[in-house]
Design an enzyme around this catalytic site. Structure first.
Site, PDB file in Angstrom:
ATOM      1  CB  CYS A  57      -0.898  -0.058   1.237  1.00 18.85           C
ATOM      2  SG  CYS A  57      -1.696   1.493   1.658  1.00 18.85           S
ATOM      3  CB  CYS A  60       0.769   1.454   4.174  1.00 20.97           C
ATOM      4  SG  CYS A  60      -0.981   1.031   4.238  1.00 20.97           S
TER       5      CYS A  60
END
Length: 141
Positions: A57, A60
């Site tokens: 991600c 992230c």
């Protein structure tokens, strides 16, 4: 300031070049280690900041170094990192719809939640939680 939705199992996530845990961030790899850390936080009177994240991600990866930085600045809190792919059943029990999702827990109970890699909002939540906890000597219950 984005978030990622769940990805299919067939996607390639062989690139792990971002450090997700470090500083005072504890990597949670089993349900048992989660339970142990929550029990430890309860004993120590610490509020838990749990980052449900994924290695693939983008947002992230962007917020991970900041999460580590916060963990070093605020040792009075316990910072946990959960990889939603490694612990998919456990993450599902928390109803994670996007990553990163941050949960704020006191005595195992959710007192706050933040979805997305919003650094200013994460800082604001951490600060408000620290401000809401009275500085007091450790009490035994």
């Amino acid at each position: 300031m984005g978030s990622c939705v769940s990805k299919g199992k067939g996607d390639d996530d062989s690139v792990h070049n971002v450090e997700f845990s470090g500083g005072n961030v504890h990597l949670i790899t089993t349900k048992e280690s989660w339970d142990e850390k929550l029990a430890e936080a309860g004993r120590d009177g610490k509020i838990v900041v749990a980052n449900f994240s994924a290695t693939w991600c983008g947002p992230c990866k962007i917020v991970a170094p900041y999460f580590i930085e916060l963990s070093e600045k605020h040792p009075s809190l316990m910072f946990l990192l959960v990889d939603v792919d490694e612990l998919s059943d456990f993450s599902s029990s928390w109803d994670i719809k996007a990553t990163p999702t941050f949960f704020f827990l006191k005595n195992g109970q959710q007192i706050g939640k933040l979805v997305g890699a919003n650094k200013p909002e994460l800082q604001k939540k951490v600060t408000s939680i620290i401000d809401s906890v009275p500085e007091s000597p450790q009490r035994s219950s």
